[in-house]
Write an enzyme that holds these catalytic residues in place. Structure first.
Site, mmCIF file in Angstrom:
data_model
loop_
_atom_site.group_PDB
_atom_site.id
_atom_site.type_symbol
_atom_site.label_atom_id
_atom_site.label_comp_id
_atom_site.label_asym_id
_atom_site.label_seq_id
_atom_site.Cartn_x
_atom_site.Cartn_y
_atom_site.Cartn_z
ATOM 1 N N GLU A 1 0.825 -1.231 0.000
ATOM 2 C CA GLU A 1 0.000 0.000 0.000
ATOM 3 C C GLU A 1 0.852 1.272 0.000
ATOM 4 O O GLU A 1 0.675 2.150 0.846
ATOM 5 C CB GLU A 1 -0.967 0.001 1.198
ATOM 6 C CG GLU A 1 -1.979 -1.110 1.106
ATOM 7 C CD GLU A 1 -3.138 -1.028 2.110
ATOM 8 O OE1 GLU A 1 -3.047 -0.243 3.078
ATOM 9 O OE2 GLU A 1 -4.125 -1.749 1.917
ATOM 10 N N GLU B 1 -5.639 -8.324 -0.502
ATOM 11 C CA GLU B 1 -6.340 -7.998 0.752
ATOM 12 C C GLU B 1 -7.795 -7.756 0.408
ATOM 13 O O GLU B 1 -8.105 -6.837 -0.368
ATOM 14 C CB GLU B 1 -5.757 -6.755 1.429
ATOM 15 C CG GLU B 1 -4.407 -6.989 2.062
ATOM 16 C CD GLU B 1 -3.944 -5.814 2.925
ATOM 17 O OE1 GLU B 1 -4.795 -5.135 3.546
ATOM 18 O OE2 GLU B 1 -2.721 -5.589 2.971
HETATM 19 O O1 AHR Z 1 -5.146 -5.953 6.831
HETATM 20 C C1 AHR Z 1 -5.043 -4.849 7.669
HETATM 21 C C2 AHR Z 1 -4.319 -3.679 7.011
HETATM 22 O O2 AHR Z 1 -5.108 -3.196 5.969
HETATM 23 C C3 AHR Z 1 -3.015 -3.995 6.339
HETATM 24 O O3 AHR Z 1 -1.938 -3.951 7.223
HETATM 25 C C4 AHR Z 1 -2.891 -2.910 5.326
HETATM 26 O O4 AHR Z 1 -2.163 -3.314 4.200
HETATM 27 C C5 AHR Z 1 -4.315 -2.537 5.004
HETATM 28 O O5 AHR Z 1 -4.509 -1.171 5.085
#
Ligand code: AHR
Length: 499
Positions: A172, A291
């Site tokens: 990210e 994610e």
């Molecule tokens: O999964 C939780 C968080 O969400 C992770 O650390 C990050 O990559 C995202 O913002």
């Protein structure tokens, strides 16, 4: 008000890459300490891993697990987590405002992966660090022997290389919350340079570049285009991240959000193809949706936690029935683009926005979202067939023409089985569903699994772990050669298996 789907074994979206059923363990909250690892737990094995958690993970048949972050990785010094445990430092983790004791690091995690029948998707730190550490970590993990870092690994008791195939180039990096966040151009450059030295270290690896942190980012989708302009030649995948919530208590709108996920996937594919065309490239860039989940229940509680403790209960969303329905819809969204989405990680796996929950020193149990994830992972292997779906529709606050039926079919040629996954988004009415399997005339329904609940907000807890769980009492049945009829209960997740 009836829904229908036609599928034919000759009309195929693509092969399911099993890695779309991946998950994620970050050094965050109680994912590692109290989750996969708790040496004082009565069920801990000789290395301190919880065997009750291992059993639940194996039940999901998780093919790949992303590690060690997440936001955590952007400030992580991987060297802190290897070598004798008594020498490992305690460090502040600025991402989650905790103390990281480094009791678990790369080697222990790889041991855990073996026990869980899974493989690792390793992330390198491109936040506070860069290409040099990335290549050192890769040399430590994958180089056979005879170099400084590979010999150090051997001296730590791991003579055999870990052979980690999949690597994420940071996490990210578009987000201002990220340590060392970057503009798209800055990130594209460093991702490309890190990718080059990593490939020179081990040409067998596959690399994932960071896409946008969500569809809401102001820089989306220009970020994707700029990053690929810089790194197209040296990366294989672009990542997507997305979390959803039901903050307004508007369930119809909440369940419609996977329609947004469909368009997110569609747009990122378009950008990848645009850059390929611009570069006159041969290579298709594939997608790693590494994610995805529901995440909002724990937000308020997290804002009250004391900083600088070890493994506090962070991001401990307790999932209800309606969350399981959206998770089912999101899994169907991934499957519908099996031609381009080759990896995906439910974020995360244990305690932290997770299908599996534990008590420190106590029980481990399945959250509601465990079930659609398990069904898709266990039964959704094979080839996705083009789903020709007709469904009545509704409008919600943010979406129009949302089909009540979300559905897809996966054909497992080896087993001669077709599995239909279906969600009825209607909150008050059952949905008659006709499946036309015209090229499978001989097929009969093996079982129709249903996840339903009289209460959309019902949850599973340590005391009542089976409040929401699936049953095999669905009524799907063959009515004619290659025709199946079913009734999908209101607000339900369904798995119809045919052979
Ligand atoms: O999964 C939780 C968080 O969400 C992770 O650390 C990050 O990559 C995202 O913002």
């Amino acid at each position: 008000n009836k829904a229908s789907m036609i599928v034919d074994k000759d009309f195929r979206v693509g092969e399911v890459d099993k890695r779309i059923y991946g998950s994620f363990i970050e050094h965050l909250g109680r994912a590692v300490y109290g989750g996969i690892y708790e040496p004082d737990h009565p069920g801990a094995d000789e290395q301190g891993f919880r065997s009750d958690v291992l059993e639940l993970v194996k039940g999901l048949d998780v093919p790949i697990v992303r590690y060690p972050g997440g936001n955590f990785v952007s400030g992580y010094n991987w060297e802190d987590g290897v070598g004798p445990k008594e020498l490992r430092p305690r460090k502040l983790d600025l991402a989650w405002r905790t103390v990281e004791p480094n009791w678990v690091g790369l080697n222990e995690f790889m041991d855990w992966c073996k026990k869980a029948n899974t493989e690792a998707m390793m992330a390198v730190n491109l936040g506070t660090r860069g290409p040099d550490e990335a290549r050192n970590l890769l040399e430590y993990a994958n180089h056979p022997a005879g170099s400084y870092w590979s010999d150090l690994r051997a001296s730590h008791g791991y003579a055999k290389p870990h052979a980690i195939k999949t690597w994420c180039l940071g996490n990210e990096m578009d987000g201002p919350w990220q340590m060392g966040s970057k503009t798209a151009y800055e990130y594209g450059r460093i991702a490309n340079e890190a990718a080059k030295v990593m490939r020179w270290t081990d040409p067998t690896i596959e690399l994932v570049a960071c896409g946008s942190s969500s569809i809401q980012m102001a820089t989306y989708p220009e970020w994707e285009a700029t990053v690929l302009e810089q790194a197209y030649e040296n990366v294989d995948y672009l990542s997507l991240h997305q979390y959803y919530g039901n903050r307004d208590g508007d369930t119809a709108n909440f369940l419609a959000q996977s329609v947004g996920m469909d368009s997110f996937i569609h747009t990122v594919i378009s950008v990848c193809d645009y850059i390929q065309a611009k570069k006159r490239g041969k290579k298709k860039i594939h997608l790693s949706f590494d994610e995805w989940n529901v995440w909002f229940h724990s937000n308020e509680q997290d804002s009250k936690l004391e900083p600088w403790t070890i493994a506090p209960p962070q991001l401990e969303d307790i999932y209800n029935h309606e969350d399981a329905l959206l998770v089912g819809c999101m899994l169907i969204s991934l499957l519908k683009r099996a031609d381009r989405v080759k990896m995906a990680c439910m974020a995360q796996l244990v305690n932290v926005i997770a299908p599996i929950m534990t008590e420190n020193g106590g029980a481990a149990w399945k959250q509601t979202i465990y079930y659609p994830y398990m069904h898709a992972s266990v039964f959704g292997r094979g080839t996705v067939l083009v789903p020709l779906v007709k469904s009545p529709k509704y409008d919600s606050k943010d979406f129009t023409d949302v089909p009540y039926l979300e559905s897809v079919a996966v054909y497992n040629e080896q087993l001669g089985e077709v599995t239909v996954f279906a969600v009825n988004r209607h909150l008050d009415e059952e949905l008659p569903f006709e499946i036309d399997l015209r090229s499978f005339e001989q097929s009969r329904v093996i079982e129709h699994i249903v996840l339903e609940s009289d209460d959309l907000k019902a949850v599973n807890t340590a005391k009542e772990p089976n409040r929401v769980k699936p049953h095999v009492g669905g009524n799907a049945a063959q009515t004619d050669a290659g025709k199946i009829e079913a009734t999908l209960p209101k607000a339900s997740w369904n798995v119809i298996r045919v052979k």
